[in-house]
Design a protein around this motif. Structure first.
Motif, PDB file in Angstrom:
ATOM      1  N   PHE A 139      10.734  32.866  33.050  1.00 38.04           N
ATOM      2  CA  PHE A 139      10.329  33.865  33.755  1.00 38.04           C
ATOM      3  C   PHE A 139       8.322  34.355  33.721  1.00 38.04           C
ATOM      4  CE2 PHE A 139      10.864  34.001  29.339  1.00 38.04           C
ATOM      5  CZ  PHE A 139      10.231  33.941  28.842  1.00 38.04           C
ATOM      6  N   LEU A 140       7.989  34.974  34.208  1.00 37.31           N
ATOM      7  CA  LEU A 140       6.313  34.873  33.588  1.00 37.31           C
ATOM      8  C   LEU A 140       6.356  36.134  33.016  1.00 37.31           C
ATOM      9  CD1 LEU A 140       3.389  34.598  34.781  1.00 37.31           C
ATOM     10  CD2 LEU A 140       3.862  36.810  36.522  1.00 37.31           C
ATOM     11  N   LEU A 141       5.563  36.205  31.187  1.00 36.14           N
ATOM     12  CA  LEU A 141       5.052  37.550  31.189  1.00 36.14           C
ATOM     13  C   LEU A 141       3.028  37.739  31.200  1.00 36.14           C
ATOM     14  CD1 LEU A 141       5.374  39.230  28.715  1.00 36.14           C
ATOM     15  CD2 LEU A 141       4.585  37.232  27.012  1.00 36.14           C
ATOM     16  N   VAL A 142       3.336  39.319  31.498  1.00 42.89           N
ATOM     17  CA  VAL A 142       1.714  39.019  31.954  1.00 42.89           C
ATOM     18  C   VAL A 142       1.400  40.078  30.756  1.00 42.89           C
ATOM     19  CG1 VAL A 142       0.294  39.794  33.423  1.00 42.89           C
ATOM     20  CG2 VAL A 142       2.111  38.721  33.946  1.00 42.89           C
ATOM     21  N   TYR A 143       0.235  39.574  30.150  1.00 43.41           N
ATOM     22  CA  TYR A 143      -0.439  41.196  29.050  1.00 43.41           C
ATOM     23  C   TYR A 143      -1.526  41.071  29.197  1.00 43.41           C
ATOM     24  CZ  TYR A 143      -2.188  41.706  24.017  1.00 43.41           C
ATOM     25  OH  TYR A 143      -2.763  42.002  23.666  1.00 43.41           O
ATOM     26  N   ASP A 144      -2.412  42.020  28.706  1.00 46.16           N
ATOM     27  CA  ASP A 144      -3.545  42.757  29.776  1.00 46.16           C
ATOM     28  C   ASP A 144      -4.013  42.846  28.031  1.00 46.16           C
ATOM     29  OD1 ASP A 144      -3.701  41.882  32.591  1.00 46.16           O
ATOM     30  OD2 ASP A 144      -2.343  43.390  32.327  1.00 46.16           O
ATOM     31  N   ASP A 145      -5.228  42.447  27.861  1.00 44.67           N
ATOM     32  CA  ASP A 145      -5.694  42.803  26.617  1.00 44.67           C
ATOM     33  C   ASP A 145      -6.959  42.859  27.402  1.00 44.67           C
ATOM     34  OD1 ASP A 145      -6.883  43.153  24.722  1.00 44.67           O
ATOM     35  OD2 ASP A 145      -7.124  40.996  23.853  1.00 44.67           O
ATOM     36  N   ILE A 146      -7.254  44.843  27.449  1.00 43.37           N
ATOM     37  CA  ILE A 146      -8.384  45.690  28.306  1.00 43.37           C
ATOM     38  C   ILE A 146      -8.924  46.358  27.022  1.00 43.37           C
ATOM     39  CG2 ILE A 146      -9.118  47.557  30.034  1.00 43.37           C
ATOM     40  CD1 ILE A 146      -7.438  45.901  31.507  1.00 43.37           C
ATOM     41  N   ARG A 147     -10.128  46.730  27.059  1.00 43.94           N
ATOM     42  CA  ARG A 147     -10.603  47.454  26.537  1.00 43.94           C
ATOM     43  C   ARG A 147     -12.000  48.227  26.987  1.00 43.94           C
ATOM     44  NH1 ARG A 147     -12.869  47.465  20.284  1.00 43.94           N
ATOM     45  NH2 ARG A 147     -13.815  47.352  21.358  1.00 43.94           N
ATOM     46  N   LYS A 148     -11.660  49.602  27.024  1.00 41.77           N
ATOM     47  CA  LYS A 148     -13.055  50.408  27.841  1.00 41.77           C
ATOM     48  C   LYS A 148     -14.523  50.172  26.588  1.00 41.77           C
ATOM     49  CE  LYS A 148     -14.933  53.171  30.929  1.00 41.77           C
ATOM     50  NZ  LYS A 148     -15.929  51.945  31.848  1.00 41.77           N
ATOM     51  N   ASP A 149     -14.000  50.950  25.755  1.00 38.15           N
ATOM     52  CA  ASP A 149     -14.659  51.553  24.361  1.00 38.15           C
ATOM     53  C   ASP A 149     -14.075  51.752  23.714  1.00 38.15           C
ATOM     54  OD1 ASP A 149     -14.589  53.862  25.717  1.00 38.15           O
ATOM     55  OD2 ASP A 149     -16.042  54.068  26.838  1.00 38.15           O
TER      56      ASP A 149
END
Length: 184
Positions: free
Chosen positions: A145-155
């Motif tokens: 399996f694949l785990l995709v984790y996005d850590d995004i913060r605009k502001d």
């Protein structure tokens, strides 16, 4: 970045894309895009190829890829021309017998786009940070399996983040007990 369980038709293969923009090459707002193929099927796909951002339903913008949109806006590209581009880098990568890992820094891809051999760099959708983590597991105790984790913060203000997944049109998606189930 690529991970796979083998080379037969049932094998699982995961590919993710990150590169710097080169004026004379294919360029879309797709830094961090990932594809997943397994069991002879297409599960997470790139929705298409093409560099012409000026045409309707172009494959160039982030909306045509497995990426995060922030308030409906993705990574940098210029709608007025055929060729513009952006940047991302693979900051970390490891591949072993059981685990594979990659971290892609997408900040520059959201922040700006470049035109004409970098002579014109324009701000697009600046973010505080944007990192995509991919963890690929292929052990004997569980199916791969694949785990995709996005850590995004605009502001520091509130925004709507839309996580997109493009799949083969032959697949069906259903909401089952509060989660999405994809079946061929």
């Amino acid at each position: 970045v690529a991970f796979r369980t083998g080379w037969d038709a049932q094998a699982m293969a995961v590919m993710a894309y990150a590169t710097n923009y080169e004026y004379a090459s294919h360029s879309q707002a797709d830094r961090g895009q990932f594809n997943v193929y397994a069991y002879g099927r297409k599960w997470a796909i790139d929705s298409g190829y093409g560099n012409d951002a000026k045409i309707a339903n172009s494959a160039t913008p982030s909306a045509a890829h497995n990426l995060v949109l922030i308030d409906g806006k993705g990574q940098g590209f210029d709608r007025t021309m055929r060729q513009s581009g952006t940047f991302a880098e693979i900051e970390d990568f490891a591949a072993g017998d059981v685990l594979g890992y990659a971290r892609i820094n997408q900040k520059k891809a959201y922040d700006f786009f470049a035109r004409y051999h970098y002579s014109q760099i324009r701000e697009h959708n600046p973010v505080h940070h944007a990192k995509r983590h991919l963890l690929f597991v292929r052990g004997e105790e569980t199916p791969p399996f694949l785990l995709v984790y996005d850590d995004i913060r605009k502001d520091d203000t509130e925004h709507t983040y839309t996580w997109q997944l493009h799949s083969d049109p032959a697949n069906q998606l259903q909401l089952v007990d509060g989660h999405i189930q994809m079946t061929p």
